[in-house]
Motif scaffolding. Structure first.
Motif, PDB file in Angstrom:
ATOM      1  N   SER A  73       8.134 -34.786 -53.443  1.00 38.69           N
ATOM      2  CA  SER A  73       8.551 -33.419 -53.718  1.00 38.69           C
ATOM      3  C   SER A  73       9.241 -32.851 -52.494  1.00 38.69           C
ATOM      4  O   SER A  73       8.887 -33.150 -51.358  1.00 38.69           O
ATOM      5  CB  SER A  73       7.353 -32.552 -54.113  1.00 38.69           C
ATOM      6  OG  SER A  73       6.448 -32.458 -53.035  1.00 38.69           O
ATOM      7  N   HIS A  74      10.279 -32.053 -52.768  1.00 36.00           N
ATOM      8  CA  HIS A  74      11.004 -31.382 -51.707  1.00 36.00           C
ATOM      9  C   HIS A  74      10.122 -30.230 -51.254  1.00 36.00           C
ATOM     10  O   HIS A  74       9.841 -29.331 -52.039  1.00 36.00           O
ATOM     11  CB  HIS A  74      12.343 -30.885 -52.280  1.00 36.00           C
ATOM     12  CG  HIS A  74      13.328 -30.524 -51.231  1.00 36.00           C
ATOM     13  ND1 HIS A  74      14.347 -29.630 -51.454  1.00 36.00           N
ATOM     14  CD2 HIS A  74      13.457 -30.942 -49.954  1.00 36.00           C
ATOM     15  CE1 HIS A  74      15.067 -29.516 -50.342  1.00 36.00           C
ATOM     16  NE2 HIS A  74      14.551 -30.297 -49.428  1.00 36.00           N
ATOM     17  N   THR A  75       9.667 -30.285 -50.012  1.00 38.90           N
ATOM     18  CA  THR A  75       8.620 -29.345 -49.599  1.00 38.90           C
ATOM     19  C   THR A  75       9.069 -27.890 -49.667  1.00 38.90           C
ATOM     20  O   THR A  75       8.255 -26.999 -49.821  1.00 38.90           O
ATOM     21  CB  THR A  75       8.119 -29.657 -48.172  1.00 38.90           C
ATOM     22  OG1 THR A  75       9.238 -29.634 -47.280  1.00 38.90           O
ATOM     23  CG2 THR A  75       7.439 -31.006 -48.100  1.00 38.90           C
ATOM     24  N   GLU A  76      10.391 -27.633 -49.583  1.00 36.72           N
ATOM     25  CA  GLU A  76      10.856 -26.245 -49.591  1.00 36.72           C
ATOM     26  C   GLU A  76      11.058 -25.705 -51.009  1.00 36.72           C
ATOM     27  O   GLU A  76      11.317 -24.523 -51.192  1.00 36.72           O
ATOM     28  CB  GLU A  76      12.170 -26.118 -48.811  1.00 36.72           C
ATOM     29  CG  GLU A  76      12.010 -26.228 -47.301  1.00 36.72           C
ATOM     30  CD  GLU A  76      12.515 -27.553 -46.739  1.00 36.72           C
ATOM     31  OE1 GLU A  76      13.534 -28.033 -47.247  1.00 36.72           O
ATOM     32  OE2 GLU A  76      11.877 -28.106 -45.828  1.00 36.72           O
ATOM     33  N   MET A  77      11.005 -26.586 -52.027  1.00 34.55           N
ATOM     34  CA  MET A  77      11.302 -26.139 -53.388  1.00 34.55           C
ATOM     35  C   MET A  77      10.222 -26.661 -54.326  1.00 34.55           C
ATOM     36  O   MET A  77       9.865 -27.823 -54.288  1.00 34.55           O
ATOM     37  CB  MET A  77      12.669 -26.670 -53.827  1.00 34.55           C
ATOM     38  CG  MET A  77      13.768 -26.235 -52.896  1.00 34.55           C
ATOM     39  SD  MET A  77      15.231 -27.257 -53.074  1.00 34.55           S
ATOM     40  CE  MET A  77      16.184 -26.247 -54.175  1.00 34.55           C
ATOM     41  N   THR A  78       9.755 -25.801 -55.207  1.00 32.94           N
ATOM     42  CA  THR A  78       8.648 -26.185 -56.075  1.00 32.94           C
ATOM     43  C   THR A  78       9.087 -27.088 -57.223  1.00 32.94           C
ATOM     44  O   THR A  78       8.325 -27.911 -57.692  1.00 32.94           O
ATOM     45  CB  THR A  78       7.950 -24.941 -56.659  1.00 32.94           C
ATOM     46  OG1 THR A  78       8.949 -24.080 -57.170  1.00 32.94           O
ATOM     47  CG2 THR A  78       7.109 -24.247 -55.618  1.00 32.94           C
ATOM     48  N   SER A  79      10.325 -26.939 -57.693  1.00 33.40           N
ATOM     49  CA  SER A  79      10.726 -27.627 -58.927  1.00 33.40           C
ATOM     50  C   SER A  79      11.365 -28.990 -58.675  1.00 33.40           C
ATOM     51  O   SER A  79      11.607 -29.733 -59.618  1.00 33.40           O
ATOM     52  CB  SER A  79      11.695 -26.744 -59.715  1.00 33.40           C
ATOM     53  OG  SER A  79      12.826 -26.474 -58.921  1.00 33.40           O
ATOM     54  N   MET A  80      11.672 -29.307 -57.435  1.00 33.41           N
ATOM     55  CA  MET A  80      12.414 -30.535 -57.179  1.00 33.41           C
ATOM     56  C   MET A  80      11.450 -31.691 -56.873  1.00 33.41           C
ATOM     57  O   MET A  80      10.666 -31.628 -55.936  1.00 33.41           O
ATOM     58  CB  MET A  80      13.376 -30.330 -56.009  1.00 33.41           C
ATOM     59  CG  MET A  80      14.450 -31.378 -55.930  1.00 33.41           C
ATOM     60  SD  MET A  80      15.603 -30.983 -54.610  1.00 33.41           S
ATOM     61  CE  MET A  80      16.892 -30.188 -55.528  1.00 33.41           C
ATOM     62  N   ALA A  81      11.549 -32.757 -57.685  1.00 30.25           N
ATOM     63  CA  ALA A  81      10.632 -33.877 -57.514  1.00 30.25           C
ATOM     64  C   ALA A  81      11.341 -35.186 -57.820  1.00 30.25           C
ATOM     65  O   ALA A  81      12.376 -35.211 -58.490  1.00 30.25           O
ATOM     66  CB  ALA A  81       9.423 -33.711 -58.413  1.00 30.25           C
ATOM     67  N   PRO A 101      18.367 -36.255 -53.738  1.00 31.67           N
ATOM     68  CA  PRO A 101      19.540 -35.416 -53.964  1.00 31.67           C
ATOM     69  C   PRO A 101      19.752 -34.315 -52.928  1.00 31.67           C
ATOM     70  O   PRO A 101      20.789 -33.667 -52.938  1.00 31.67           O
ATOM     71  CB  PRO A 101      19.264 -34.815 -55.341  1.00 31.67           C
ATOM     72  CG  PRO A 101      17.785 -34.745 -55.421  1.00 31.67           C
ATOM     73  CD  PRO A 101      17.255 -35.886 -54.605  1.00 31.67           C
ATOM     74  N   MET A 102      18.788 -34.103 -52.064  1.00 25.54           N
ATOM     75  CA  MET A 102      18.940 -32.965 -51.156  1.00 25.54           C
ATOM     76  C   MET A 102      18.277 -33.259 -49.826  1.00 25.54           C
ATOM     77  O   MET A 102      17.206 -33.870 -49.783  1.00 25.54           O
ATOM     78  CB  MET A 102      18.304 -31.727 -51.792  1.00 25.54           C
ATOM     79  CG  MET A 102      18.639 -30.432 -51.083  1.00 25.54           C
ATOM     80  SD  MET A 102      17.817 -29.051 -51.889  1.00 25.54           S
ATOM     81  CE  MET A 102      19.033 -28.573 -53.075  1.00 25.54           C
ATOM     82  N   ASN A 103      18.919 -32.828 -48.755  1.00 27.51           N
ATOM     83  CA  ASN A 103      18.332 -33.095 -47.448  1.00 27.51           C
ATOM     84  C   ASN A 103      17.207 -32.113 -47.129  1.00 27.51           C
ATOM     85  O   ASN A 103      16.960 -31.173 -47.869  1.00 27.51           O
ATOM     86  CB  ASN A 103      19.404 -33.124 -46.349  1.00 27.51           C
ATOM     87  CG  ASN A 103      20.128 -31.798 -46.216  1.00 27.51           C
ATOM     88  OD1 ASN A 103      19.846 -30.846 -46.922  1.00 27.51           O
ATOM     89  ND2 ASN A 103      21.075 -31.738 -45.309  1.00 27.51           N
TER      90      ASN A 103
HETATM   91 CU    CU Z   1      15.590 -29.274 -53.021  1.00 27.19          CU
END
Ligand code: CU
Length: 128
Positions: A73-81, A101-103
């Motif tokens: 999971s992207h630690t800064e965003m809840t929905s991105m996994a 998909p995201m740095n």
């Molecule tokens: Cu993200």
């Protein structure tokens, strides 16, 4: 009199500490295996990337025939996994081809299942 009781209690504490030490030596270790995570390429980049998980048992031997799941999971965003199952490569190595998909900082949790073994370990990986 007071001095003597102080001395006695000090000695008592000292004895307790020693027995606690020798007791902890006999306690079985909680960790049943060690999980290491590396990436290819290393350091990690965005886009196509391979997560390489190396698992060893308590004796330091490669742990094969396990099921290895990856939850990210992207630690800064809840929905991105990003989740997946790693494929066994032999010699205790498991690999997952994936795409981040995201740095930024991703929390990558690896679950290793080989009954009765079921352990998870989390890693923070920084994608530049
Ligand atoms: Cu993200």
């Amino acid at each position: 009199m007071r001095y003597r009781s102080l001395l006695l209690s000090f000695l008592f504490v000292g004895t307790l500490a020693v027995s606690a030490c020798s007791g902890s030596d006999a306690t079985p270790t909680i960790s049943l295996a060690s999980i290491k995570l590396t990436t290819n390429p290393n350091p990690p980049i965005l886009g196509k990337i391979e997560l390489i998980i190396t698992i060893t048992d308590v004796n330091g031997q490669p742990l094969d025939e396990a099921e290895v799941f990856v939850f990210s999971s992207h630690t800064e965003m809840t929905s991105m996994a990003m989740n997946g199952k790693a494929i066994a490569k032999g010699s205790g190595q498991y690999a997952l081809q994936t795409n981040f998909p995201m740095n930024g900082r991703w929390k990558i949790t690896v679950q290793v299942k080989k009954p009765p073994l079921n352990i998870t370990e989390s890693f923070i990986v920084d994608f530049k």
